[in-house]
Design an enzyme around this catalytic site. Structure first.
Site, PDB file in Angstrom:
ATOM      1  N   ASP A 136      -5.192  12.906 -11.791  1.00  0.00           N
ATOM      2  CA  ASP A 136      -4.292  13.984 -12.229  1.00  0.00           C
ATOM      3  C   ASP A 136      -3.401  14.244 -11.006  1.00  0.00           C
ATOM      4  OD1 ASP A 136      -3.996  16.079 -14.585  1.00  0.00           O
ATOM      5  OD2 ASP A 136      -3.790  17.245 -12.773  1.00  0.00           O
ATOM      6  N   GLY A 190       9.639  16.627 -11.975  1.00  0.00           N
ATOM      7  CA  GLY A 190       8.595  15.924 -11.260  1.00  0.00           C
ATOM      8  C   GLY A 190       9.098  14.553 -10.832  1.00  0.00           C
ATOM      9  N   TRP A 205       7.520   9.108 -13.605  1.00  0.00           N
ATOM     10  CA  TRP A 205       7.904   7.700 -13.400  1.00  0.00           C
ATOM     11  C   TRP A 205       7.794   6.896 -14.696  1.00  0.00           C
ATOM     12  CZ3 TRP A 205       3.826   3.872 -13.388  1.00  0.00           C
ATOM     13  CH2 TRP A 205       4.268   2.575 -13.120  1.00  0.00           C
ATOM     14  N   GLY A 248       6.296  12.244 -10.027  1.00  0.00           N
ATOM     15  CA  GLY A 248       4.976  11.633  -9.862  1.00  0.00           C
ATOM     16  C   GLY A 248       4.726  10.580 -10.913  1.00  0.00           C
ATOM     17  N   ASN A 249       3.443  10.361 -11.143  1.00  0.00           N
ATOM     18  CA  ASN A 249       3.004   9.309 -12.046  1.00  0.00           C
ATOM     19  C   ASN A 249       3.588   9.459 -13.455  1.00  0.00           C
ATOM     20  OD1 ASN A 249       0.589   8.646 -14.119  1.00  0.00           O
ATOM     21  ND2 ASN A 249       0.771   7.130 -12.509  1.00  0.00           N
ATOM     22  N   LYS A 251     -12.762  18.554 -16.690  1.00  0.00           N
ATOM     23  CA  LYS A 251     -11.739  18.503 -15.633  1.00  0.00           C
ATOM     24  C   LYS A 251     -12.424  18.807 -14.315  1.00  0.00           C
ATOM     25  CE  LYS A 251      -7.314  17.745 -15.274  1.00  0.00           C
ATOM     26  NZ  LYS A 251      -6.456  16.944 -16.169  1.00  0.00           N
TER      27      LYS A 251
END
Ligand code: NDP
Ligand code: 2IT
Length: 445
Positions: free
Chosen positions: A164, A235, A241, A237-238, A124
């Site tokens: 991320d 959330g 969604w 975000g990605n 990470k």
């Protein structure tokens, strides 16, 4: 193994890294029994070798804003474990980024990547850079400055970063462009790339889709489906969604999304153009969800609150770590919620997880349920290596198959005498065994 002893040592060696301690304790408690049944793990000191990252790199990232003012951020890459494949894991840009957060994420990534069945080790990275309110050119200059340090330590068969929080397609584009210029080569060096320059179809949706595919399997253990179920998502975000898209496709009704400013409750359901609007909101870089309620009459903005107070059947936390605490868990339980599937990494606190499990409620941890993102990154790497592109259906079928297999693995390793599936235990044991056995096979390195 004595979990408390190991934890004492870990806390002493890594003071103040609370998220990292939390992630390690959860894994150790789950695998204790299996570990003790296999004395060769102890003689190879597998735990001590697993909790110490292979390499932790930090570096300076200087950049100039549009006014010419100079800023200095800190960049990180943690290469945690590469026993089963090249280091693999996302980059996070968020002001909260520090060693503790990246070590928890890198540690989790080892087991998650192992669960995907693909050859990927755990890593990470990221920066404490705050993308909020920054212009495109500021983001580009920052990404280029970060890559100037990163390019030497990554490589298609060494370490393959991805996105991320705060790192999506745009950032991967700037990072890839600069890598290509520095290295003078086009390789599968990052995943989440654009479709015209080496990316894979379905990667943008993959984490959310995978999470819903996993939840679908959980529901099936009770003879249920998403059809007609009310779903709370956090959330916007990605991950949120992709999850919202797939829930709607399977006949469920998403009634919430959220941002750090509060949440949207839309009892009529968040589908179609409303889901597309989430992307527009995200692209503003403002990171607030409130404008949804101005755009759609059916949506109400509840300021400063979290979506877990709404009455739903299923909850998919898809924002960030420790965003659902014990009190939230009791709200959900009291309102009849009976399935919680983590799209984000470690969004539920240990107390919340305990509350769900003690009531026998279906609960799946992120390292199993959100593995579809990195799994599809692995599929992107495979396509890059073969220099071909698979169709949308081919990638989606493979993703679906991987998520179903992870679910089977969790059931195999996590079912207790009463027949309750402890997905935390199942995921940790299945992920751990593959990595630990690989480390034993390869000797002391
Ligand atoms: P995004 O940046 O697209 O969206 C996450 C956003 O959620 C952040 O911008 C953050 O805003 C916001 N947020 C932070 N705290 C809260 C909160 N308490 N309530 C609601 N929203 C909040 O990130 P992703 O969708 O990519 O990632 C979401 C989660 O999924 C993370 O845990 C990530 O590690 C995980 N994940 C992502 C994968 C991927 O492929 N992208 C794969 C697997 C897991 P702010 O900046 O204001 O704090
Ligand atoms: O947490 C995660 O699994 C990710 N952010 C995706 C990592 C990846 O390499 O695709």
């Amino acid at each position: 193994m004595n979990v408390d002893l190991i934890m004492n040592e870990l806390v002493k060696k890594n003071p103040g890294e609370v998220e990292y301690h939390q992630a390690v304790r959860e894994v150790l408690e789950s695998i204790e029994e299996v570990y003790n049944e296999n004395p060769h793990f102890e003689s190879a000191k597998i735990i001590e070798r697993l909790v110490e990252p292979d390499r932790v790199m930090t570096f300076k990232v200087p950049w100039a804003d549009d006014q010419g003012t100079i800023h200095v951020n800190r960049g990180f890459r943690i290469q945690f474990n590469n026993a089963i494949g090249p280091y693999k894991g996302g980059l996070r840009f968020h002001p909260s980024v520090n060693l503790s957060i990246l070590k928890f994420l890198g540690f989790e990534q080892i087991f998650k990547n192992s669960l995907t069945s693909l050859p990927m080790g755990g890593a990470k990275g990221g920066s404490d850079f705050d993308p909020k309110g920054k212009s495109n050119s500021e983001i580009m200059r920052f990404c280029q400055s970060l890559m100037l340090e990163l390019w030497n330590i990554i490589g298609p068969d060494t370490d393959v970063p991805a996105g991320d929080i705060g790192v999506g397609g745009r950032e991967i584009g700037y990072l890839y462009g600069f890598y290509r210029k520095l290295a003078r080569e086009n390789t599968g060096i990052l995943t989440g790339k654009g479709i015209n320059w080496g990316g894979s179809l379905v990667r943008p949706e993959a984490t959310g889709f995978g999470c819903v595919y996993f939840a679908k399997e959980m529901l099936a253990t009770k003879g249920e489906t998403f059809q007609g179920k009310k779903v709370a998502i956090s959330g916007f975000g990605n991950v949120a969604w992709g999850a919202a898209l797939k829930v709607s496709e399977l006949g469920g009704k998403v009634v919430t999304i959220s941002g750090p400013d509060g949440y949207i409750h839309d009892p009529e359901g968040i589908s179609g153009e409303k889901i597309e609007f989430m992307l527009e909101l995200r692209a503003t870089n403002d990171d607030i969800v409130a404008p949804y309620a101005l755009e759609f009459d059916s949506g109400q903005f509840i300021q400063g609150k979290r979506p877990w107070e709404v009455k739903v059947d299923i909850a998919l936390p898809c924002a960030t770590q420790n965003e659902l605490n014990e009190e939230d868990a009791h709200h959900l339980i009291d309102n009849g919620c009976w399935c919680i599937c983590e799209g984000a990494n470690m969004p539920c606190t240990p107390e919340a997880v305990e509350a769900f499990q003690s009531k026998g409620i279906l609960f799946a941890p992120g390292k199993a349920a959100n593995a579809g993102g990195v799994a599809t990154s692995g599929l992107e790497m495979a396509q890059n290596s073969m220099k071909i592109n698979w169709s949308r259906k081919e990638v989606d079928d493979r993703l679906h198959h991987i998520m179903t297999s992870i679910h089977e693995n969790c059931v195999e390793h996590g079912t207790n005498e009463e027949g309750y599936v402890d997905y935390v235990k199942g995921a940790n044991i299945a992920g751990f065994l593959k990595v630990a056995n690989s480390m034993v096979d390869q000797g002391l390195v």
